[in-house]
Design a protein around this motif. Structure first.
Motif, mmCIF file in Angstrom:
data_model
loop_
_atom_site.group_PDB
_atom_site.id
_atom_site.type_symbol
_atom_site.label_atom_id
_atom_site.label_comp_id
_atom_site.label_asym_id
_atom_site.label_seq_id
_atom_site.Cartn_x
_atom_site.Cartn_y
_atom_site.Cartn_z
ATOM 1 N N SER A 90 0.820 -1.209 0.000
ATOM 2 C CA SER A 90 0.000 0.000 0.000
ATOM 3 C C SER A 90 0.860 1.267 0.000
ATOM 4 O O SER A 90 0.425 2.297 -0.503
ATOM 5 C CB SER A 90 -0.963 0.004 1.184
ATOM 6 O OG SER A 90 -0.259 0.053 2.396
ATOM 7 N N GLU A 91 2.067 1.201 0.531
ATOM 8 C CA GLU A 91 2.933 2.388 0.522
ATOM 9 C C GLU A 91 3.266 2.786 -0.915
ATOM 10 O O GLU A 91 3.173 3.950 -1.284
ATOM 11 C CB GLU A 91 4.212 2.111 1.304
ATOM 12 C CG GLU A 91 5.123 3.325 1.419
ATOM 13 C CD GLU A 91 6.348 3.026 2.250
ATOM 14 O OE1 GLU A 91 7.423 3.498 1.857
ATOM 15 O OE2 GLU A 91 6.232 2.330 3.273
ATOM 16 N N ARG A 147 2.264 6.223 -5.695
ATOM 17 C CA ARG A 147 1.911 6.353 -7.118
ATOM 18 C C ARG A 147 0.643 7.192 -7.294
ATOM 19 O O ARG A 147 0.552 7.992 -8.218
ATOM 20 C CB ARG A 147 1.715 4.969 -7.737
ATOM 21 C CG ARG A 147 3.012 4.234 -8.013
ATOM 22 C CD ARG A 147 2.806 3.005 -8.875
ATOM 23 N NE ARG A 147 1.795 2.090 -8.362
ATOM 24 C CZ ARG A 147 2.040 1.090 -7.515
ATOM 25 N NH1 ARG A 147 3.260 0.872 -7.080
ATOM 26 N NH2 ARG A 147 1.059 0.300 -7.107
ATOM 27 N N ALA A 148 -0.335 7.013 -6.408
ATOM 28 C CA ALA A 148 -1.585 7.775 -6.515
ATOM 29 C C ALA A 148 -1.330 9.262 -6.325
ATOM 30 O O ALA A 148 -1.842 10.096 -7.084
ATOM 31 C CB ALA A 148 -2.596 7.267 -5.488
#
Length: 139
Positions: A108-109, A114-115
């Motif tokens: 998730s990191e 990236r988001a």
């Protein structure tokens, strides 16, 4: 009667099966013996499923439980949510999926980074796109 989610290819295969009249079991089972009684666990596992595994070229000993795990893993790897996977597996509580398959979840990191990079990079700004520019900060 409950609804069952199926991929398109599976629905097409089943539709051809059900185009011929078939006896239904009194309990509503769809797959039955020629006399309309539900398939027994031993008959299903040792006769039908074993033959299907061999026909599909899967390793000997592959179980329906193995395929269930593969299905869940595939969905998670494709980015399906834990809640979505739980629904597809018929679980009321997504925590079981998370505790069983959490180690397969994408990092998730990296996904968060990236988001944020994509959102801020697309705006071409040194700041978050929704933050007003040129406004004095109140401190």
């Amino acid at each position: 009667m409950s609804m069952l989610w199926l991929p398109a290819w599976c629905g097409i295969s089943l539709a051809s099966c059900f185009s011929r009249p078939r006896p239904r079991a009194s309990d509503g089972a769809v797959f039955t013996t020629t006399t309309g009684t539900p398939l027994g666990h031993v008959y299903y596992g040792h006769n039908l499923f074993r033959k299907a595994v061999a026909s599909a070229g899967l390793p000997e000993g592959t179980t329906s439980h193995d395929l269930r795990h593969h299905f869940a893993s595939l969905l998670l790897a494709a980015g399906e949510s834990v809640i979505g996977v739980a629904e597809r597996l018929g679980h009321d509580d997504a925590s079981l999926v998370l505790s069983t398959y959490g180690h397969l979840m994408p990092d998730s990191e990296d996904r968060t980074r990236r988001a944020v990079d994509a959102a801020w990079g697309a705006a071409g700004a040194a700041c978050a796109p929704d933050v007003p520019q040129g406004v004095r900060s109140v401190r």
